[in-house]
Scaffold this active site. Structure first.
Site, PDB file in Angstrom:
ATOM      1  N   GLU A 153      -1.635   6.121   4.306  1.00 16.56           N
ATOM      2  CA  GLU A 153      -2.946   5.628   4.725  1.00 16.56           C
ATOM      3  C   GLU A 153      -3.722   6.678   5.531  1.00 16.56           C
ATOM      4  O   GLU A 153      -4.057   6.486   6.699  1.00 16.56           O
ATOM      5  CB  GLU A 153      -2.813   4.338   5.534  1.00 16.56           C
ATOM      6  CG  GLU A 153      -2.260   3.170   4.742  1.00 16.56           C
ATOM      7  CD  GLU A 153      -2.169   1.885   5.534  1.00 16.56           C
ATOM      8  OE1 GLU A 153      -2.131   0.803   4.913  1.00 16.56           O
ATOM      9  OE2 GLU A 153      -2.113   1.948   6.781  1.00 16.56           O
ATOM     10  N   GLU A 305       1.250  -1.686  -1.127  1.00 19.76           N
ATOM     11  CA  GLU A 305       1.544  -2.600  -0.030  1.00 19.76           C
ATOM     12  C   GLU A 305       0.755  -3.886  -0.193  1.00 19.76           C
ATOM     13  O   GLU A 305      -0.418  -3.873  -0.573  1.00 19.76           O
ATOM     14  CB  GLU A 305       1.168  -1.994   1.325  1.00 19.76           C
ATOM     15  CG  GLU A 305       2.012  -0.846   1.807  1.00 19.76           C
ATOM     16  CD  GLU A 305       1.616  -0.417   3.217  1.00 19.76           C
ATOM     17  OE1 GLU A 305       0.999  -1.224   3.941  1.00 19.76           O
ATOM     18  OE2 GLU A 305       1.914   0.734   3.589  1.00 19.76           O
TER      19      GLU A 305
END
Length: 655
Positions: A153, A305
């Site tokens: 991320e 995710e």
């Protein structure tokens, strides 16, 4: 180049982040037993393990990871091996303060959380490359390795001195001369002209508004610096394992990355997706992110995710009701995902995310969450042979560009209510609720394959993008644009007339006299609907074929919507029902059709290859008409003419 298919090998990857370093080592044996029960075939290892792998500078402790890699391989679980560089160990910041980022006020972001690294720090990049090199050398030939996961991320901003020096180098590369920079930035305004490169800083805290083009360039620079970090680590692992695909995980519709540019550098495009289970439009948000990610990938993509239950970062974190995890996972597969993964495998007992759910929750293997995970794993295995590798066809493209978003988000804009993501969601929602499948595209992409192109809002357009839109319409395509499109060029310089002259001619607009933004909750009357957020004082040029006028007020009888040939312009945000009807009409006239006619409210239909996914986003059973005889891959049953879907029910029908 390797692709996702090299890792899936005809399967849907199913699993998630696995962080066994949080547990006694013997827990791993219980984990692999439960993984086999759940049909897990992939785990991501090492995302946040830098301190364990390198507890002090230059020291490597790989033994625990050796045993894990061997254990996964022994039990048939592939490993997506991460570089741990998103969370440096405390010793790095303590010994090398230059690796720590600073915010716009000059405050240091210290260790103790994660993402505490300066993307521009040579010291950080050196240490990140060293640990990546050693991981690739040690595990590149391990039979469990199926994919590399770089960092996690990417989202760091840095306004410190290291970033300032890098920003100046980046600007020199872009502009070449100070004269060119001063012209692009419009520094004649407020006496901001630069006479030396050393005088240029990131847009740090200022007394009043920062130069908007400086801010725009800093956002571009930040995306590019983070991308440099990714590419550096990617190139290291690729040198060792050219046959293994590489990815990094996007956050959904994240402001800080030009994801079109990033996707070009990835073998596999992956995303993290966390819709709010209490949001009545959570499924539509999911569909938007899935459509965008599929379009960036140009085909199958990876859901890296999601949450099996609640997250821990909203004000109130609600669990997923029974069946919703399965429904949203299958929605991702319907819209092109060949991997369905979670953060994380086992819910943490300590740390900042101990209330973020896992596939194995605090309730353990007998808890509802794990039982639902087991069911999903079995169903993904059933449908995989007929689904993986297949594409999702779309006749409609929604245009989105991060540079336009960045430019339009400046502090000195006309309305903070006209929020780019909200407008984008509203237009996608209208098409989603009309059961029209959409791709996303960059405004300079080839659009010739689409029957209809939709532009919710692109404040900033390059000359090449404008020419591309004109060429699309001239070749017979249907274009519909929303307000605040084509206002500025790539330097955030307002185009003469407040909209590019070529676009005004395309839409039949003689003069855009004024923008009339609306307050929160305010609306404007139009013929047949209410407009929200925005309105415009437009004078048509006499070549317009159709208009829908404003009614009453300052804009009475002026066009709210106008059409010239195949080009439409919508100068307000119609209320949801009206926008849905308008876009459905335009798309229908262009030849785009719903996947299935007559669907009940709350039912989504998506066709992937030959498989028709039906998804009931409601809590009550519904019956769906599906003419003909079909085979349901989930149940094995034969279906003729109609099927009943239960609460959050799903069917995957094939001929």
């Amino acid at each position: 180049m390797p692709k996702l298919a090299h890792a899936t090998r005809g399967r849907i990857l199913f699993g998630g982040d696995y962080n066994p370093e949080q547990w006694p080592e013997e827990t791993c044996y219980e984990d692999v037993r439960l993984m086999k029960e759940a049909g897990v075939n992939s785990v991501t290892l090492g995302v946040f393990s830098w301190a364990k792998l390198e507890p002090e500078p230059g020291v490597r402790e790989f033994g625990w990871l050796d045993r894990l890699m061997d254990l996964m391989h022994e039990h048939g679980v592939g490993v997506v091996l991460a570089t741990p560089t998103s969370s440096p160990p405390p010793w790095l910041g303590r010994l090398h303060p230059d690796t720590l980022p600073r915010d716009a006020d000059g405050r240091v972001e210290w260790w103790g959380g994660r993402q505490h690294f300066s993307h521009s720090s040579a010291t950080y990049r050196h240490h990140a490359a060293a640990i990546t090199e050693d991981l690739a050398a040690r595990y590149g030939t391990h039979p469990a390795l199926t994919m590399w996961h770089i960092n996690n991320e990417y989202c760091t901003y840095d306004y410190g001195d290291e970033a300032a020096a890098a920003f100046r180098r980046w600007l020199r590369g872009k502009y070449g001369t100070l004269d060119a920079l001063n012209t692009a930035w419009g520094t004649a305004f407020w006496s901001q002209g630069y006479d030396t490169w050393d005088g240029i800083l990131p847009p740090r805290h200022a007394h009043y508004l920062n130069n908007p083009t400086q801010v725009l360039d800093f956002r571009r620079f930040t995306s590019d610096m983070l991308l440099e970090c990714y590419v550096a680590e990617r190139d290291i692992v690729r040198r060792h394992t050219p046959h293994i695909p590489v990815t990094t995980n996007f956050m959904p519709l994240f402001f800080g990355q030009d994801a079109w540019r990033w996707a070009e550098e990835e073998d596999v495009v992956s995303v993290d997706l966390y819709p709010d289970p209490r949001d009545p439009l959570g499924a539509q948000h999911g569909a938007l992110v899935q459509d965008l990610t599929r379009s960036q990938a140009g085909g199958p993509w990876m859901l890296m995710e999601q949450a099996a239950g609640p997250v821990n970062w909203r004000g109130v974190n609600h669990p997923k009701p029974r069946g919703l995890n399965r429904l949203w996972s299958l929605q991702a597969v319907a819209r092109g995902a060949d991997a369905v993964c979670y953060f994380q495998w086992r819910q943490s007992r300590q740390g900042a995310e101990k209330f973020h759910s896992g596939m194995v929750s605090h309730a353990g293997e007998h808890g509802r969450t794990f039982q639902e995970v087991k069911r999903l794993g079995a169903e993904l295995a059933k449908i995989a042979p007929r689904v993986t590798g297949h594409h999702v066809a779309a006749d409609i493209a929604i245009l989105h560009d991060w540079h336009a978003w960045w430019g339009g988000a400046q502090d000195g804009r006309l309305s903070t209510e006209a929020d780019h993501p909200a407008v984008l969601h509203a237009w996608h929602r209208a098409l989603w609720e009309s059961h029209l499948t959409t791709d996303f595209a960059h405004p300079e992409h080839d659009l010739s394959a689409y029957k209809c192109v939709v532009v919710p809002q692109l404040y900033l357009l390059t000359d090449a993008a404008v020419a591309n839109l004109l060429a699309y319409v001239q070749s017979g395509g249907t274009l519909v644009c929303g307000f605040l499109t084509g206002v500025a060029d790539e330097d955030d310089r307002v185009r003469p007339g407040g909209m590019d002259a070529r676009l005004r001619e395309l839409f039949g607009i003689r003069t855009l006299h004024e923008w009339w933004p609306l307050d929160a909750g305010e609306s404007v009357e139009c013929d047949g609907f209410l407009g929200t957020l925005w309105s415009e004082e437009i004078e048509p040029d006499g070549t317009v074929d159709e208009t829908i006028p404003y009614q009453g007020g300052e804009l009475d009888a002026l066009p709210a919507v106008l059409r010239r040939g195949r080009a439409w312009y919508v100068s307000t945000l119609p209320e949801p029902e009206a926008l849905r009807a308008l876009l459905a009409r335009i798309a229908g006239e262009a030849g785009a059709r719903p996947v299935l006619d007559g669907l009940p409210a709350g039912v989504e239909a998506v066709r992937r290859g030959e498989s028709l996914f039906l998804l009931n986003h409601g809590r009550e059973p519904v019956t769906v008409e599906v003419p003909g005889t079909h085979h349901d891959l989930l149940t094995g049953a034969s279906v003729t003419d109609r099927i009943t879907l239960g609460r959050y029910g799903t069917a995957v029908l094939t001929p």
